[in-house]
Scaffold this motif. Structure first.
Motif, PDB file in Angstrom:
ATOM      1  N   TYR A 238      52.817 102.362  -9.721  1.00  0.00           N
ATOM      2  CA  TYR A 238      53.615 101.573 -10.806  1.00  0.00           C
ATOM      3  C   TYR A 238      55.207 101.067 -10.423  1.00  0.00           C
ATOM      4  N   LYS A 239      55.523 101.577  -9.382  1.00  0.00           N
ATOM      5  CA  LYS A 239      56.220 100.266  -8.597  1.00  0.00           C
ATOM      6  C   LYS A 239      55.598  99.512  -8.540  1.00  0.00           C
ATOM      7  N   SER A 240      55.111  98.814  -8.276  1.00  0.00           N
ATOM      8  CA  SER A 240      54.281  98.125  -7.655  1.00  0.00           C
ATOM      9  C   SER A 240      53.823  97.175  -8.978  1.00  0.00           C
ATOM     10  N   ILE A 241      53.325  97.878  -9.617  1.00  0.00           N
ATOM     11  CA  ILE A 241      52.772  97.077 -10.674  1.00  0.00           C
ATOM     12  C   ILE A 241      54.221  96.410 -12.325  1.00  0.00           C
ATOM     13  N   ALA A 242      55.292  97.697 -11.686  1.00  0.00           N
ATOM     14  CA  ALA A 242      56.751  96.477 -12.328  1.00  0.00           C
ATOM     15  C   ALA A 242      57.394  95.330 -11.470  1.00  0.00           C
ATOM     16  N   MET A 243      56.844  95.678 -10.119  1.00  0.00           N
ATOM     17  CA  MET A 243      57.518  94.592  -9.171  1.00  0.00           C
ATOM     18  C   MET A 243      56.661  93.351  -9.225  1.00  0.00           C
ATOM     19  N   THR A 244      55.003  93.642  -9.281  1.00  0.00           N
ATOM     20  CA  THR A 244      54.617  92.237  -9.610  1.00  0.00           C
ATOM     21  C   THR A 244      55.045  91.418 -10.780  1.00  0.00           C
ATOM     22  N   GLU A 245      55.459  92.244 -12.296  1.00  0.00           N
ATOM     23  CA  GLU A 245      55.898  91.447 -13.102  1.00  0.00           C
ATOM     24  C   GLU A 245      56.680  91.156 -13.072  1.00  0.00           C
ATOM     25  N   LEU A 246      58.254  91.847 -12.207  1.00  0.00           N
ATOM     26  CA  LEU A 246      58.977  91.158 -11.875  1.00  0.00           C
ATOM     27  C   LEU A 246      58.528  89.753 -11.586  1.00  0.00           C
ATOM     28  N   LYS A 247      58.090  89.407 -10.363  1.00  0.00           N
ATOM     29  CA  LYS A 247      57.451  87.996  -9.685  1.00  0.00           C
ATOM     30  C   LYS A 247      56.820  87.759 -10.303  1.00  0.00           C
ATOM     31  N   GLU A 248      56.181  87.784 -11.155  1.00  0.00           N
ATOM     32  CA  GLU A 248      55.563  86.521 -12.345  1.00  0.00           C
ATOM     33  C   GLU A 248      57.173  86.430 -13.553  1.00  0.00           C
ATOM     34  N   ILE A 249      58.149  87.072 -13.562  1.00  0.00           N
ATOM     35  CA  ILE A 249      58.907  86.359 -14.534  1.00  0.00           C
ATOM     36  C   ILE A 249      59.868  85.613 -13.620  1.00  0.00           C
ATOM     37  N   GLY A 250      59.856  85.704 -12.087  1.00  0.00           N
ATOM     38  CA  GLY A 250      60.231  84.800 -10.877  1.00  0.00           C
ATOM     39  C   GLY A 250      60.066  83.228 -11.291  1.00  0.00           C
ATOM     40  N   LYS A 251      59.230  83.182 -12.281  1.00  0.00           N
ATOM     41  CA  LYS A 251      58.617  81.913 -11.594  1.00  0.00           C
ATOM     42  C   LYS A 251      58.562  80.875 -12.625  1.00  0.00           C
ATOM     43  N   VAL A 252      59.130  81.816 -14.020  1.00  0.00           N
ATOM     44  CA  VAL A 252      60.151  80.840 -15.532  1.00  0.00           C
ATOM     45  C   VAL A 252      61.405  81.087 -14.568  1.00  0.00           C
ATOM     46  N   VAL A 253      62.453  82.319 -14.488  1.00  0.00           N
ATOM     47  CA  VAL A 253      63.740  82.742 -14.860  1.00  0.00           C
ATOM     48  C   VAL A 253      63.661  82.296 -12.574  1.00  0.00           C
ATOM     49  N   LYS A 254      64.678  81.650 -12.076  1.00  0.00           N
ATOM     50  CA  LYS A 254      64.942  80.885 -11.056  1.00  0.00           C
ATOM     51  C   LYS A 254      66.140  81.019 -10.537  1.00  0.00           C
ATOM     52  N   SER A 255      66.711  81.808 -10.704  1.00  0.00           N
ATOM     53  CA  SER A 255      68.111  81.790 -10.513  1.00  0.00           C
ATOM     54  C   SER A 255      68.599  82.890  -9.330  1.00  0.00           C
ATOM     55  N   GLU A 256      69.871  83.082  -8.900  1.00  0.00           N
ATOM     56  CA  GLU A 256      70.545  83.535  -8.070  1.00  0.00           C
ATOM     57  C   GLU A 256      69.888  85.949  -9.175  1.00  0.00           C
ATOM     58  N   GLY A 257      70.531  85.538 -10.078  1.00  0.00           N
ATOM     59  CA  GLY A 257      70.310  86.998 -10.228  1.00  0.00           C
ATOM     60  C   GLY A 257      69.474  87.576 -10.466  1.00  0.00           C
ATOM     61  N   GLN A 258      68.062  86.610 -10.566  1.00  0.00           N
ATOM     62  CA  GLN A 258      66.901  87.061 -10.246  1.00  0.00           C
ATOM     63  C   GLN A 258      66.359  88.036  -9.107  1.00  0.00           C
ATOM     64  N   LYS A 259      67.201  87.227  -8.228  1.00  0.00           N
ATOM     65  CA  LYS A 259      66.688  86.876  -7.247  1.00  0.00           C
ATOM     66  C   LYS A 259      67.584  88.722  -6.451  1.00  0.00           C
ATOM     67  N   CYS A 260      68.655  88.959  -7.330  1.00  0.00           N
ATOM     68  CA  CYS A 260      69.064  89.850  -6.708  1.00  0.00           C
ATOM     69  C   CYS A 260      68.544  91.242  -7.653  1.00  0.00           C
ATOM     70  N   LEU A 261      68.304  90.392  -9.102  1.00  0.00           N
ATOM     71  CA  LEU A 261      67.756  92.187  -9.513  1.00  0.00           C
ATOM     72  C   LEU A 261      66.058  92.648  -8.188  1.00  0.00           C
ATOM     73  N   TYR A 262      65.410  91.232  -8.376  1.00  0.00           N
ATOM     74  CA  TYR A 262      64.112  91.835  -7.714  1.00  0.00           C
ATOM     75  C   TYR A 262      64.857  92.535  -6.148  1.00  0.00           C
ATOM     76  N   GLN A 263      65.485  91.987  -6.063  1.00  0.00           N
ATOM     77  CA  GLN A 263      66.185  92.584  -4.086  1.00  0.00           C
ATOM     78  C   GLN A 263      66.570  94.381  -4.442  1.00  0.00           C
ATOM     79  N   THR A 264      67.439  94.465  -5.425  1.00  0.00           N
ATOM     80  CA  THR A 264      67.543  95.565  -6.092  1.00  0.00           C
ATOM     81  C   THR A 264      66.489  96.849  -6.660  1.00  0.00           C
ATOM     82  N   ALA A 265      65.841  95.819  -6.989  1.00  0.00           N
ATOM     83  CA  ALA A 265      64.352  97.178  -7.619  1.00  0.00           C
ATOM     84  C   ALA A 265      63.221  97.255  -6.100  1.00  0.00           C
ATOM     85  N   ALA A 266      63.214  96.366  -5.798  1.00  0.00           N
ATOM     86  CA  ALA A 266      62.237  96.640  -4.317  1.00  0.00           C
ATOM     87  C   ALA A 266      63.297  97.900  -3.261  1.00  0.00           C
ATOM     88  N   GLY A 267      64.589  97.477  -3.478  1.00  0.00           N
ATOM     89  CA  GLY A 267      64.958  98.245  -2.483  1.00  0.00           C
ATOM     90  C   GLY A 267      64.580  99.758  -2.553  1.00  0.00           C
TER      91      GLY A 267
END
Length: 332
Positions: free
Chosen positions: A290-319
């Motif tokens: 389920y974490k992998s499903i969530a992170m895949t969704e977040l990665k797809e969002i990152g294709k549209v929302v290209k910001s440092e904040g998005q990278k921070c969210l991804y790194q925090t959630a993935a960590g």
């Protein structure tokens, strides 16, 4: 982020001051809120908002309302489960009694609703306001339905993994999903982005709860609860439902006797059976999925929302499974 949490606490405290003429209610709510640790729900809202618009302040009012609702649910959850500890300290019901604790929890729910109303009044955007209130009402409904399922499952030994996952989604998945929704809609994101962040949050919340249930059985000190707390209450979690479906012979007989409440002895044997049949491993794999499903969704969002904040969210959630890097305080 920590400055945002400080501002969040200021907003929450201002809401609690509405109770100053009722000292007992104020004391109970302050006791509950001062022990919430990582403020997981609020952090999710603030991180999502920051990812979209570059700051988290727009999400603070809704994040505060969500924290009030989350803690209402924790107070009632402790009452229902008769958990005497919440993060290693006395639960509200244990300190003030069940009758007052029920009223205290209900009061926090009313404060959460009023906080939501205050936000949408300030926004003044009818369509967005309607969407927020409808989403919040749906969250409340889902959490109540999930809690009812949770209680019903305690008296059954035939709860399927599918049923258990549905219950988790309606409680924890819905809560984290709504927290993500709050961050996205506060930032003014378009509908498709709001929906994507909500989907991310729901799946991440399911993963969090499975992990939290696993910790309850393997490392209870991390969440400030007693040893085998959920096992003693016959809670149906993923390890339990998997074990009941997978065990055989004497192991299955022991599980059925225990979970049908025909036998209170042998609670210490239950985790050994779970380990033997691979229930802990299965739960870890399910949480990871389920974490992998969530992170895949977040990665797809990152294709549209290209910001440092998005990278921070991804790194925090993935960590890790904890937005605040403190022991989990998640169960709802």
């Amino acid at each position: 982020m920590e400055k945002g949490i400080e501002k969040l606490d200021d907003i929450i405290n201002s809401k609690l001051m509405k109770l100053k003429e009722t000292p007992a209610l104020l004391s109970m709510t302050e006791h509950q809120l001062k022990r919430t640790g990582s403020r997981m729900m609020a952090r999710m809202s603030l991180l999502v908002c920051n990812a979209i618009c570059g700051n988290n302040e727009k999400a603070l009012p809704l994040a505060a309302a969500m924290e009030l609702f989350h803690n209402f649910s924790l107070i009632h959850d402790d009452i229902i489960d008769e958990d005497e500890l919440r993060r290693g300290q006395e639960a509200v019901w244990k300190k003030w009694g069940m009758q007052k604790a029920i009223v205290g929890g209900d009061c926090m729910l009313s404060l959460a609703y009023q906080s939501m109303i205050d936000v949408v009044k300030e926004w003044g955007m009818l369509e967005v306001s309607r969407k927020v209130l409808e989403a919040f009402n749906l969250l409340v409904k889902e959490v109540f339905e999930g809690e009812c399922m949770d209680i019903d499952f305690e008296g059954r030994v035939d709860v399927s993994i599918k049923e258990c996952l549905k219950m988790i989604e309606m409680k924890s998945g819905a809560s984290v999903g709504f927290s993500s929704f709050c961050g996205a809609i506060s930032a003014g994101a378009e509908n498709s982005i709001v929906n994507s962040y909500t989907t991310f949050g729901r799946n991440y919340g399911i993963a969090l709860q499975i992990k939290n249930d696993l910790i309850d059985m393997t490392s209870p000190d991390l969440i400030g609860k007693g040893q085998n707390s959920d096992i003693k209450k016959r809670k149906k979690t993923i390890p339990v439902t998997y074990a009941l479906e997978s065990a055989s012979g004497k192991d299955l007989e022991k599980l059925i006797r225990y979970y049908e409440k025909r036998q209170d002895e042998g609670v210490c044997e239950i985790p050994n059976i779970f380990k033997k049949v691979g229930a802990f491993k299965y739960a870890e794999e399910m949480a990871s999925m389920y974490k992998s499903i969530a992170m895949t969704e977040l990665k797809e969002i990152g294709k549209v929302v290209k910001s440092e904040g998005q990278k921070c969210l991804y790194q925090t959630a993935a960590g890790d499974f904890n937005m605040g890097n403190t022991p989990l305080d998640f169960k709802v």
